[in-house]
Enzyme design. Structure first.
Site, PDB file in Angstrom:
ATOM      1  N   ARG A  80     -11.199   7.417   2.491  1.00 42.39           N
ATOM      2  CA  ARG A  80      -9.759   7.681   2.549  1.00 42.39           C
ATOM      3  C   ARG A  80      -9.130   7.560   1.158  1.00 42.39           C
ATOM      4  NH1 ARG A  80      -5.238   4.236   5.768  1.00 42.39           N
ATOM      5  NH2 ARG A  80      -3.496   5.677   5.494  1.00 42.39           N
ATOM      6  N   HIS A 133      -7.079  10.536  -0.849  1.00 43.55           N
ATOM      7  CA  HIS A 133      -5.713  10.364  -1.344  1.00 43.55           C
ATOM      8  C   HIS A 133      -5.642  10.540  -2.853  1.00 43.55           C
ATOM      9  CE1 HIS A 133      -3.208   8.597   2.097  1.00 43.55           C
ATOM     10  NE2 HIS A 133      -4.328   9.043   2.636  1.00 43.55           N
ATOM     11  N   GLY A 182      -5.552  15.749  -7.993  1.00 43.09           N
ATOM     12  CA  GLY A 182      -6.876  15.911  -8.574  1.00 43.09           C
ATOM     13  C   GLY A 182      -7.635  14.602  -8.664  1.00 43.09           C
ATOM     14  N   SER A 230      -6.051   8.221 -10.491  1.00 43.16           N
ATOM     15  CA  SER A 230      -4.669   7.764 -10.680  1.00 43.16           C
ATOM     16  C   SER A 230      -4.224   6.858  -9.544  1.00 43.16           C
ATOM     17  CB  SER A 230      -3.728   8.965 -10.807  1.00 43.16           C
ATOM     18  OG  SER A 230      -3.892   9.854  -9.716  1.00 43.16           O
ATOM     19  N   ASN A 273       0.741   5.662   0.628  1.00 47.99           N
ATOM     20  CA  ASN A 273      -0.488   4.979   0.224  1.00 47.99           C
ATOM     21  C   ASN A 273      -0.498   3.488   0.526  1.00 47.99           C
ATOM     22  OD1 ASN A 273      -1.822   7.260  -0.790  1.00 47.99           O
ATOM     23  ND2 ASN A 273      -0.840   7.065  -2.797  1.00 47.99           N
ATOM     24  N   PRO A 277      -0.914  15.075   3.542  1.00 48.04           N
ATOM     25  CA  PRO A 277      -0.518  15.197   4.951  1.00 48.04           C
ATOM     26  C   PRO A 277      -0.343  13.827   5.601  1.00 48.04           C
ATOM     27  CG  PRO A 277      -2.858  15.681   4.690  1.00 48.04           C
ATOM     28  CD  PRO A 277      -2.307  15.515   3.309  1.00 48.04           C
ATOM     29  N   HIS A 308     -12.291  11.447  10.060  1.00 41.13           N
ATOM     30  CA  HIS A 308     -11.744  10.555  11.085  1.00 41.13           C
ATOM     31  C   HIS A 308     -12.809  10.104  12.072  1.00 41.13           C
ATOM     32  CE1 HIS A 308      -7.290  12.009  10.565  1.00 41.13           C
ATOM     33  NE2 HIS A 308      -7.767  11.353   9.519  1.00 41.13           N
ATOM     34  N   SER A 309     -14.041  10.513  11.835  1.00 37.58           N
ATOM     35  CA  SER A 309     -15.151  10.033  12.668  1.00 37.58           C
ATOM     36  C   SER A 309     -15.323   8.534  12.534  1.00 37.58           C
ATOM     37  CB  SER A 309     -16.449  10.753  12.262  1.00 37.58           C
ATOM     38  OG  SER A 309     -17.568  10.170  12.868  1.00 37.58           O
ATOM     39  N   ASP A 311     -12.182   6.953  16.210  1.00 39.64           N
ATOM     40  CA  ASP A 311     -13.151   7.478  17.181  1.00 39.64           C
ATOM     41  C   ASP A 311     -13.583   6.318  18.055  1.00 39.64           C
ATOM     42  OD1 ASP A 311     -15.304   8.439  18.608  1.00 39.64           O
ATOM     43  OD2 ASP A 311     -16.568   8.858  16.866  1.00 39.64           O
ATOM     44  N   THR A 370     -17.898   6.252  18.993  1.00 43.33           N
ATOM     45  CA  THR A 370     -18.877   5.798  17.994  1.00 43.33           C
ATOM     46  C   THR A 370     -18.120   5.448  16.712  1.00 43.33           C
ATOM     47  OG1 THR A 370     -19.271   8.102  17.311  1.00 43.33           O
ATOM     48  CG2 THR A 370     -20.783   7.160  18.955  1.00 43.33           C
ATOM     49  N   ASP A 409     -20.484  10.973  12.742  1.00 46.23           N
ATOM     50  CA  ASP A 409     -21.124  11.998  13.560  1.00 46.23           C
ATOM     51  C   ASP A 409     -20.062  13.004  13.999  1.00 46.23           C
ATOM     52  OD1 ASP A 409     -19.674  10.674  15.527  1.00 46.23           O
ATOM     53  OD2 ASP A 409     -21.420   9.637  16.354  1.00 46.23           O
TER      54      ASP A 409
END
Length: 324
Positions: A65, A69, A75, A79, A97, A167, A197-198, A244, A247, A252
């Site tokens: 994550r 971000h 880029g 930073s 953040n 987002p 997001h798994s 999730d 699992t 996965d």
């Protein structure tokens, strides 16, 4: 006078050629960038992330994550790691953040400390984030992909520069598609990257209001369970739920299998199945984990090259949280 003009023209052309050649050589990213300057680079990062992941299993999700971000906003220039000062509010203290888990920052600091002892002022924080993310992904069952190295670190980190660049969990899917397309990513690449997001978790504040409303796409039993899990949320804002539930600690394709069943956690997860432009890719990855891994790896490699700073456009920080 003519000779003077010719001589001036010669030096001008020489300067331009020299600058272009120097910039080109400094700007190349390679897989073996540290093979001579820091031969144990990969070993040091691997040892650091393995020890951290064993003691704190949420580290992989936190670092992935953090990587997103950092890279997706302005880029891959680390930073996101710079601390705020009395004169500047840095990216890490932007409202979007503030929920980034501390374990992601911590593992990068540990790796940087070890690398500074072995190879002082050689390895950029940007390269550390990129490789640590890839290696941590592998520890939880994710795919391998090549990482190109030679990034420099940004000298700037301003919260004000992040407006509308990342987002939110509540961002409509049409807006998310526009955000990705504006950075050169296809809809399929966006859906593939959503597979991060798994693993990991989300705080109740990110979805509790949506769950409270009826007919919002949640499986009824799942909605009840979420309400119970977040029942004390107003008093304890740290409450969270796995992204999730099937699992949670394994990378996965279960995330995609959950969404059609109403087991997606965030509004953006549900949006992937309600929009016809993304729904087919959700079904595709739900059926074929190998394809998901292949596409996720390609998209992560592409993201790792987005907005990279090289040569004189950046620096190698001695400490990841402060500009030299």
């Amino acid at each position: 006078m003519a000779e003077l003009k010719s001589l001036s023209l010669f030096f001008f052309i020489f300067f331009i050629i020299f600058t272009l050649l120097t910039t080109s050589s400094e700007s190349r990213l390679t897989k073996d960038y540290y093979s001579k300057s820091c031969p144990r680079f990969f070993d040091i990062i691997r040892d650091t992330i393995s020890n951290k992941q064993i003691t704190t299993p949420t580290t992989a999700a936190a670092t992935i994550r953090l990587f997103f971000h950092d890279c997706f906003s302005n880029g891959c220039d680390s930073s996101i790691l710079i601390s705020s000062t009395a004169f500047n509010t840095a990216e890490r203290d932007s409202s979007i953040n503030l929920s980034l888990p501390g374990d992601g920052f911590d593992v990068i600091v540990r790796a940087k400390t070890a690398l500074e002892l072995a190879c002082p002022n050689t390895v950029s924080c940007s390269d550390i984030i990129t490789v640590a993310t890839r290696d941590l992904l592998i520890t939880v069952g994710g795919p391998y992909y090549d990482v190109y190295l030679g990034r420099r670190d940004s000298r700037i980190s301003k919260s004000s520069l992040l407006t509308d660049l990342l987002p939110l969990p509540s961002t409509p899917i049409s807006r998310i598609i526009n955000q990705f397309e504006s950075k050169g990513f296809t809809i399929q690449e966006m859906v593939a990257l959503s597979g991060a997001h798994s693993i990991g978790f989300s705080h109740c504040k990110e979805f509790v209001n949506r769950v409270a409303r009826n007919n919002t796409g949640y499986n009824p039993r799942f909605a009840v369970a979420l309400k119970q899990a977040c029942s004390n949320y107003p008093k304890d804002p740290t409450l969270s739920v796995f992204n999730d539930i099937m699992t949670p600690n394994k990378f996965d394709n279960m995330y995609y299998q959950n969404i059609p069943k109403g087991l997606g956690l965030l509004e953006s997860d549900h949006g992937l199945y309600s929009d016809p432009r993304t729904r087919s890719f959700v079904d595709l990855y739900a059926r074929d984990q190998d394809l998901f891994f292949k596409d996720f790896a390609k998209a992560m490699q592409k993201l790792s090259l987005y907005g990279v700073k090289t040569g004189r456009r950046g620096e190698i920080r001695r400490r990841c949280d402060a500009i030299n």
